[in-house]
Design a protein around this motif. Structure first.
Motif, PDB file in Angstrom:
ATOM      1  N   ASP A 110       0.820  -1.218   0.000  1.00 60.09           N
ATOM      2  CA  ASP A 110       0.000   0.000   0.000  1.00 60.09           C
ATOM      3  C   ASP A 110       0.851   1.264   0.000  1.00 60.09           C
ATOM      4  OD1 ASP A 110      -2.229  -1.566   0.014  1.00 60.09           O
ATOM      5  OD2 ASP A 110      -2.811  -1.152   2.090  1.00 60.09           O
ATOM      6  N   LEU A 111       2.094   1.157   0.497  1.00 60.33           N
ATOM      7  CA  LEU A 111       2.995   2.312   0.489  1.00 60.33           C
ATOM      8  C   LEU A 111       3.285   2.763  -0.936  1.00 60.33           C
ATOM      9  CD1 LEU A 111       4.961   4.112   2.306  1.00 60.33           C
ATOM     10  CD2 LEU A 111       6.737   2.488   1.621  1.00 60.33           C
ATOM     11  N   LEU A 112       3.247   1.814  -1.870  1.00 61.23           N
ATOM     12  CA  LEU A 112       3.616   2.090  -3.255  1.00 61.23           C
ATOM     13  C   LEU A 112       2.446   2.579  -4.092  1.00 61.23           C
ATOM     14  CD1 LEU A 112       5.724  -1.137  -3.921  1.00 61.23           C
ATOM     15  CD2 LEU A 112       6.421   0.969  -2.763  1.00 61.23           C
ATOM     16  N   TRP A 113       1.271   2.591  -3.513  1.00 60.36           N
ATOM     17  CA  TRP A 113       0.063   2.914  -4.263  1.00 60.36           C
ATOM     18  C   TRP A 113       0.187   4.264  -4.970  1.00 60.36           C
ATOM     19  CZ3 TRP A 113      -4.665   5.952  -3.027  1.00 60.36           C
ATOM     20  CH2 TRP A 113      -5.717   5.647  -3.898  1.00 60.36           C
ATOM     21  N   GLN A 114      -0.152   4.275  -6.272  1.00 62.23           N
ATOM     22  CA  GLN A 114      -0.121   5.475  -7.106  1.00 62.23           C
ATOM     23  C   GLN A 114       1.274   6.080  -7.211  1.00 62.23           C
ATOM     24  OE1 GLN A 114      -3.269   8.116  -5.665  1.00 62.23           O
ATOM     25  NE2 GLN A 114      -4.713   7.213  -7.129  1.00 62.23           N
ATOM     26  N   THR A 115       2.313   5.244  -7.159  1.00 63.54           N
ATOM     27  CA  THR A 115       3.686   5.719  -7.357  1.00 63.54           C
ATOM     28  C   THR A 115       4.332   4.926  -8.494  1.00 63.54           C
ATOM     29  OG1 THR A 115       4.816   4.139  -5.884  1.00 63.54           O
ATOM     30  CG2 THR A 115       3.840   6.123  -4.873  1.00 63.54           C
ATOM     31  N   HIS A 116       5.418   5.436  -8.991  1.00 53.60           N
ATOM     32  CA  HIS A 116       6.172   4.769 -10.057  1.00 53.60           C
ATOM     33  C   HIS A 116       6.611   3.377  -9.635  1.00 53.60           C
ATOM     34  CE1 HIS A 116       9.465   3.870 -12.818  1.00 53.60           C
ATOM     35  NE2 HIS A 116      10.266   3.785 -11.785  1.00 53.60           N
ATOM     36  N   ALA A 120       7.110  -0.642 -11.144  1.00 56.56           N
ATOM     37  CA  ALA A 120       8.526  -0.905 -11.407  1.00 56.56           C
ATOM     38  C   ALA A 120       9.096  -1.994 -10.504  1.00 56.56           C
ATOM     39  CB  ALA A 120       9.342   0.383 -11.243  1.00 56.56           C
ATOM     40  N   ILE A 121       8.512  -2.206  -9.328  1.00 56.23           N
ATOM     41  CA  ILE A 121       9.080  -3.188  -8.405  1.00 56.23           C
ATOM     42  C   ILE A 121       9.048  -4.595  -9.009  1.00 56.23           C
ATOM     43  CG2 ILE A 121       6.956  -3.771  -7.126  1.00 56.23           C
ATOM     44  CD1 ILE A 121       8.765  -3.560  -4.561  1.00 56.23           C
ATOM     45  N   VAL A 168      10.622   8.237   1.249  1.00 55.59           N
ATOM     46  CA  VAL A 168      10.917   6.843   1.594  1.00 55.59           C
ATOM     47  C   VAL A 168      10.975   5.981   0.338  1.00 55.59           C
ATOM     48  CG1 VAL A 168       9.993   4.780   2.724  1.00 55.59           C
ATOM     49  CG2 VAL A 168       9.998   6.969   3.927  1.00 55.59           C
ATOM     50  N   ILE A 169      10.039   6.169  -0.569  1.00 57.90           N
ATOM     51  CA  ILE A 169      10.025   5.368  -1.796  1.00 57.90           C
ATOM     52  C   ILE A 169      11.264   5.651  -2.642  1.00 57.90           C
ATOM     53  CG2 ILE A 169       8.847   5.134  -4.031  1.00 57.90           C
ATOM     54  CD1 ILE A 169       6.227   5.212  -2.510  1.00 57.90           C
ATOM     55  N   ALA A 170      11.696   6.902  -2.683  1.00 61.41           N
ATOM     56  CA  ALA A 170      12.911   7.232  -3.434  1.00 61.41           C
ATOM     57  C   ALA A 170      14.118   6.504  -2.855  1.00 61.41           C
ATOM     58  CB  ALA A 170      13.143   8.746  -3.412  1.00 61.41           C
ATOM     59  N   GLN A 171      14.187   6.406  -1.517  1.00 64.38           N
ATOM     60  CA  GLN A 171      15.309   5.709  -0.883  1.00 64.38           C
ATOM     61  C   GLN A 171      15.234   4.197  -1.129  1.00 64.38           C
ATOM     62  OE1 GLN A 171      17.810   7.229   0.274  1.00 64.38           O
ATOM     63  NE2 GLN A 171      16.959   9.295   0.304  1.00 64.38           N
ATOM     64  N   ILE A 172      14.026   3.632  -1.076  1.00 65.32           N
ATOM     65  CA  ILE A 172      13.868   2.196  -1.354  1.00 65.32           C
ATOM     66  C   ILE A 172      14.291   1.898  -2.787  1.00 65.32           C
ATOM     67  CG2 ILE A 172      12.191   0.340  -1.658  1.00 65.32           C
ATOM     68  CD1 ILE A 172      10.641   1.505   0.713  1.00 65.32           C
ATOM     69  N   LEU A 175      18.022   1.914  -3.111  1.00 64.54           N
ATOM     70  CA  LEU A 175      18.594   0.672  -2.582  1.00 64.54           C
ATOM     71  C   LEU A 175      18.428  -0.470  -3.583  1.00 64.54           C
ATOM     72  CD1 LEU A 175      18.300  -0.627   1.048  1.00 64.54           C
ATOM     73  CD2 LEU A 175      17.956  -2.179  -0.866  1.00 64.54           C
ATOM     74  N   LEU A 176      17.258  -0.555  -4.209  1.00 64.81           N
ATOM     75  CA  LEU A 176      17.013  -1.617  -5.184  1.00 64.81           C
ATOM     76  C   LEU A 176      17.935  -1.492  -6.396  1.00 64.81           C
ATOM     77  CD1 LEU A 176      13.096  -1.762  -5.127  1.00 64.81           C
ATOM     78  CD2 LEU A 176      14.702  -3.265  -3.946  1.00 64.81           C
ATOM     79  N   ASN A 177      18.184  -0.263  -6.820  1.00 65.82           N
ATOM     80  CA  ASN A 177      19.074  -0.062  -7.959  1.00 65.82           C
ATOM     81  C   ASN A 177      20.516  -0.425  -7.617  1.00 65.82           C
ATOM     82  OD1 ASN A 177      17.092   0.771  -9.780  1.00 65.82           O
ATOM     83  ND2 ASN A 177      17.210   2.895  -9.118  1.00 65.82           N
TER      84      ASN A 177
END
Length: 306
Positions: A110-116, A120-121, A168-172, A175-177
């Motif tokens: 739900d944290l990712l809802w309506q985000t890039h 992409a995940i 927070v999403i930008a930091q996650i 990290l994934l990249n």
């Protein structure tokens, strides 16, 4: 709650409560210090399922962690990723003192809802890797990952505002990249293991094709090949893309085209007969794939030998 040796956590707050941790500062994301975790243990192995994503950099001396049918030591620091609903089992030697170190990033979809990142995940294939395919990080790489985890911890411990989710999403995603880059390094540096895997891949595919029964069995699936090699489909494709520039599906198609070229140049079978013998139900599908790989139709390729 499920039986005492099996835990399924629907929310991050549920996990915090059972692990003896204070409630998370944000309901959808949390950074867990492994040294502070105090899960109950009654002498049996623990099976754990999270209904949210987890990214963990852990060292758990004298413990075995099972994911699927594979057992892994966690004496050294490794980074691993799990999607919601995946199962892992921890088996601990009761006669030894365990002091796990490291951290976990827990975040709900739900944290990712309506985000890039919501879409992409799915491109980060290591969320479907098996545990024994975890990322072995160097000290320098670990320092980079630790710094990102600390940034997320700082953000979730501060007062939540309308910037929190994006930060927070930008930091996650950062990290994934980095993890994707580090996996690329691991594919290259673990040469002995990876080349053994490539040799086994050649044997598995060759044996399958040599049975000359593609008309009935069809082209082997990526899952079939991965199972024969005891690796996950995502890991196999990631390894091949790094080492030979093709994913598993592309590799199998190339092997199929090589076999088609052989039949076109050395037999009198019609193009339709060859297509069927190679497992294609429709001639058009065979022709389309062949032309995409060779820039020639099967008939034109055959004529080039006359």
């Amino acid at each position: 709650m499920e039986p005492s040796n099996r835990y399924r956590f629907k929310t991050i707050s549920e996990y915090h409560k059972l692990a003896g941790l204070p409630q998370p500062g944000h309901p959808l994301v949390s950074i867990v210090n492994m040294e502070e975790v105090n899960m109950p243990f009654d002498g049996r192995s623990k099976t754990i399922i999270f209904d949210f994503y987890s990214i963990a950099l852990k060292r758990v001396p004298d413990a075995k962690i099972k994911y699927g049918q594979q057992m892994s030591d966690f004496d050294d620091g490794v980074l691993f990723f799990m999607s919601p609903g995946q199962v892992f089992t921890v088996e601990i030697d009761q006669h030894k003192t365990h002091r796990p170190t490291g951290w976990m990033i827990l975040f709900h979809s739900d944290l990712l809802w309506q985000t890039h990142l919501a879409k992409a995940i799915k491109d980060y294939e290591f969320f479907s890797y098996s545990l024994f395919e975890a990322l072995h990080v160097s000290e320098t790489e670990e320092a980079v990952l630790n710094s990102i985890a600390q940034l997320i911890r700082n953000e979730t411990n501060n007062n939540i505002d309308h910037f929190t989710q994006n930060v927070v999403i930008a930091q996650i995603e950062l990290l994934l990249n980095y993890a994707q880059r580090f996996y690329g390094r691991q594919f290259i540096t673990r040469k002995a293991i990876n080349h053994q895997l490539l040799d086994r891949l050649e044997h598995v595919v060759s044996d399958y094709f040599e049975q000359d029964d593609l008309g009935n069995r069809g082209l082997p699936t990526v899952t079939y090949i991965a199972e024969r090699l005891n690796v996950s489909p995502g890991y196999l494709s990631g390894l091949l893309k790094t080492l030979i520039g093709q994913n598993t599906q592309q590799y199998l198609h190339q092997k199929l085209i090589d076999l088609a070229k052989e039949k076109l140049s050395t037999t009198n079978l019609s193009v339709s007969e060859i297509a069927y013998a190679l497992g294609f139900e429709h001639l058009q599908s065979f022709t389309k794939l062949f032309k995409s790989k060779t820039n020639l139709t099967p008939s034109a390729f055959r004529q080039s030998f006359n």
